[in-house]
Write a protein that holds these residues in place. Structure first.
Motif, PDB file in Angstrom:
ATOM      1  N   ASP A   1      31.095  37.613  21.804  1.00  0.00           N
ATOM      2  CA  ASP A   1      32.530  37.319  21.897  1.00  0.00           C
ATOM      3  C   ASP A   1      33.165  37.266  20.514  1.00  0.00           C
ATOM      4  OD1 ASP A   1      32.742  37.246  24.639  1.00  0.00           O
ATOM      5  OD2 ASP A   1      32.350  35.093  24.790  1.00  0.00           O
TER       6      ASP A   1
ATOM      7  N   ALA B   1      33.459  40.827  19.278  1.00  0.00           N
ATOM      8  CA  ALA B   1      34.462  41.582  20.022  1.00  0.00           C
ATOM      9  C   ALA B   1      35.882  41.150  19.686  1.00  0.00           C
ATOM     10  CB  ALA B   1      34.204  41.436  21.522  1.00  0.00           C
ATOM     11  N   ASP B   2      36.047  39.894  19.244  1.00  0.00           N
ATOM     12  CA  ASP B   2      37.384  39.408  18.884  1.00  0.00           C
ATOM     13  C   ASP B   2      37.888  40.004  17.580  1.00  0.00           C
ATOM     14  OD1 ASP B   2      37.649  37.869  21.123  1.00  0.00           O
ATOM     15  OD2 ASP B   2      36.884  36.037  20.196  1.00  0.00           O
TER      16      ASP B   2
ATOM     17  N   ARG C   1      31.159  45.695  26.334  1.00  0.00           N
ATOM     18  CA  ARG C   1      32.142  44.611  26.291  1.00  0.00           C
ATOM     19  C   ARG C   1      33.515  45.132  25.857  1.00  0.00           C
ATOM     20  NH1 ARG C   1      31.003  38.687  25.648  1.00  0.00           N
ATOM     21  NH2 ARG C   1      28.955  39.451  26.229  1.00  0.00           N
ATOM     22  N   SER C   2      33.533  46.025  24.868  1.00  0.00           N
ATOM     23  CA  SER C   2      34.795  46.582  24.392  1.00  0.00           C
ATOM     24  C   SER C   2      35.469  47.411  25.475  1.00  0.00           C
ATOM     25  CB  SER C   2      34.556  47.444  23.148  1.00  0.00           C
ATOM     26  OG  SER C   2      34.037  46.664  22.089  1.00  0.00           O
TER      27      SER C   2
ATOM     28  N   ARG D   1      37.045  45.083  28.043  1.00  0.00           N
ATOM     29  CA  ARG D   1      38.294  44.500  27.555  1.00  0.00           C
ATOM     30  C   ARG D   1      39.425  45.522  27.569  1.00  0.00           C
ATOM     31  NH1 ARG D   1      37.555  40.096  22.733  1.00  0.00           N
ATOM     32  NH2 ARG D   1      36.011  38.769  23.780  1.00  0.00           N
TER      33      ARG D   1
ATOM     34  N   GLN E   1      40.668  45.909  31.087  1.00  0.00           N
ATOM     35  CA  GLN E   1      41.514  44.790  31.513  1.00  0.00           C
ATOM     36  C   GLN E   1      42.925  44.908  30.945  1.00  0.00           C
ATOM     37  OE1 GLN E   1      39.421  41.292  30.300  1.00  0.00           O
ATOM     38  NE2 GLN E   1      37.947  41.356  31.994  1.00  0.00           N
ATOM     39  N   GLU E   2      42.991  45.326  29.664  1.00  0.00           N
ATOM     40  CA  GLU E   2      44.307  45.457  29.037  1.00  0.00           C
ATOM     41  C   GLU E   2      45.100  46.624  29.613  1.00  0.00           C
ATOM     42  OE1 GLU E   2      43.444  45.867  24.932  1.00  0.00           O
ATOM     43  OE2 GLU E   2      42.773  43.785  24.673  1.00  0.00           O
TER      44      GLU E   2
END
Length: 434
Positions: free
Chosen positions: A97, A100-101, A187-188, A191, A194-195
């Motif tokens: 996390d 990824a942030d 993970r990327s 995300r 989702q966006e």
């Protein structure tokens, strides 16, 4: 289950020269963490001395474990393991996390780089990448129940491994590079999905690729065969005036060299043992300049005069020498060394190396057995070089265990022939020509 990418083996490293032991940020950070967490300073100093002296053999790195054979003070080899505390699943989730942030962390890791800032950001998320007290547990064949000089030496050597590949740290902590990058990409992608919102349904499902190929397999292209000789490169001058600052002869030289290398690569790829052959080591710019000077053909500048061709070749030779940090005489010696033995011959000419005691003992045994006592020349040893007194001849012992003949020309030692496994045969190459 552990994949192939989750185990790495590093060849034994040569003794460490100079004052610093590690040179990169991660290597120095590991060394400091080790010194802060192991309480016995005397033990650490002995381990550091062993690691510097090259007492640690090849190192296998797996999740949670380091393994190597380490020579003791009496040269006895011991199977040595250091168990490394792995991160648990919750730690990995927080670490992923954190990465990824930050887009910069993702970009760096995908580019096979571990930014030092990652350690600070991971610590802020409650994850310690570098070892703390109790994170390194020893297991050694010497019989010590706690850390010994052998486990300390292996632990210290990790700093040099991190100089070469900082991903080793994450592998010790539980995940190899391939799995880590796959987790990050997954993970990327999640995300980004989702966006982006709900996906637009596909209009048609289409046909599976394997079904399409099974129904009508396409014909394979004809097999590529060997090439007898490199193709003739194009003449780039063509009568037109070249652009300002463009050395057309040098460009033609590079094209010709590329053609020769392409033919050699194709021949290697078609060789029966190609699949099992080790990958060749990539040459440095300095080595490649010598290779080109030694093997590439001089350009033919568009039907010009012999004087034009000679002048172009001379300019190219000067540029190769200057670009590799050599003068003309130095490049000529380097070319001669390359023609006798490639990169290995060039290393014997220009690099100093310090053999371990076992290699020196083998060299001494070979020299003692090479001649009868009444025919043995008088040899004066300096490091890995043995000079025949009063003969203008020299033997150099290479890291590959072969003997390289050298001849004194003026005040300079120059390569005199290809290497030989027998020192007497190598020295005869020089003496017969004298």
């Amino acid at each position: 289950m552990m994949t192939e990418q989750e185990e790495l083996t590093f060849e034994a490293l040569p003794p460490s020269q100079g004052r610093g032991f590690a040179h990169t940020w991660w290597g120095r950070a590991w060394q400091k963490a080790l010194e802060d967490t192991v309480l016995d300073g005397t033990l650490l100093r002995r381990g550091r001395k062993h690691a510097r002296a090259g007492a640690v053999g090849a190192v296998a790195v797996r999740p949670g474990r380091l393994t190597a054979r380490v020579l003791g003070a009496d040269r006895t080899p011991y199977r040595t393991d250091v168990l490394v505390q792995q991160l648990d699943d919750a730690d990995w989730e927080r670490l992923l996390d954190t990465i990824a942030d930050r887009a910069g962390h993702i970009a760096a890791l995908l580019d096979r780089d571990m930014p030092p800032e990652l350690d600070e950001d991971a610590a802020a998320a409650g994850v310690s990448l570098l070892p703390g007290i109790g994170d390194l547990q020893p297991e050694c064949g010497c019989g010590e129940w706690d850390h010994c000089e052998h486990t300390a030496a292996l632990s210290y050597l990790v700093a040099r491994l991190l100089d070469a590949d900082p991903f080793v740290l994450l592998l010790m902590r539980g995940r190899g590079e391939a799995r880590l990058l796959a987790d990050l990409q997954e993970r990327s992608a999640a995300r980004a999905e989702q966006e982006a919102g709900p996906a637009v349904p596909a209009v048609a499902a289409g046909v599976r690729a394997d079904e399409a190929y099974a129904a009508s397999p396409p014909p394979l292209p004809p097999a590529v065969g060997p090439v007898a000789e490199a193709g003739t490169p194009p003449v780039l001058t063509g009568g037109a005036e070249p652009a300002a600052g463009l050395d057309v002869a040098a460009l033609e030289f590079l094209v010709a060299d590329t053609a020769v290398r392409a033919r050699r690569l194709l021949a290697d790829a078609l060789a029966p043992d190609h699949a099992g052959a080790p990958l060749p080591r990539e040459l440095t710019e300095s080595q490649d300049a010598v290779r080109m000077a030694a093997t590439a053909k001089s350009p033919d500048p568009g039907g010009g005069t012999d004087a034009d061709a000679g002048g172009a070749a001379a300019r190219i030779a000067v540029r190769l020498a200057r670009g590799s940090g050599r003068d003309r005489a130095g490049m000529e010696r380097a070319v001669r060394a390359w023609r006798h033995g490639g990169a290995a011959g060039l290393a014997v000419l220009e690099d100093d190396w310090t053999p371990d005691p076992a290699a020196l003992a083998r060299a001494a045994d070979q020299l003692a057995a090479a001649w009868d006592p009444d025919t043995r020349p008088e040899l004066r040893a300096t490091g890995t070089r043995w000079t025949a007194v009063g003969r203008g001849a020299q033997l150099r012992y290479g890291p590959d265990g072969r003997w390289w003949p050298y001849r004194k020309e003026g005040t300079t030692w120059t390569p005199a022939g290809p290497p030989a496994p027998d020192p007497a045969a190598a020295l005869a190459t020089v003496l017969e020509d004298a």
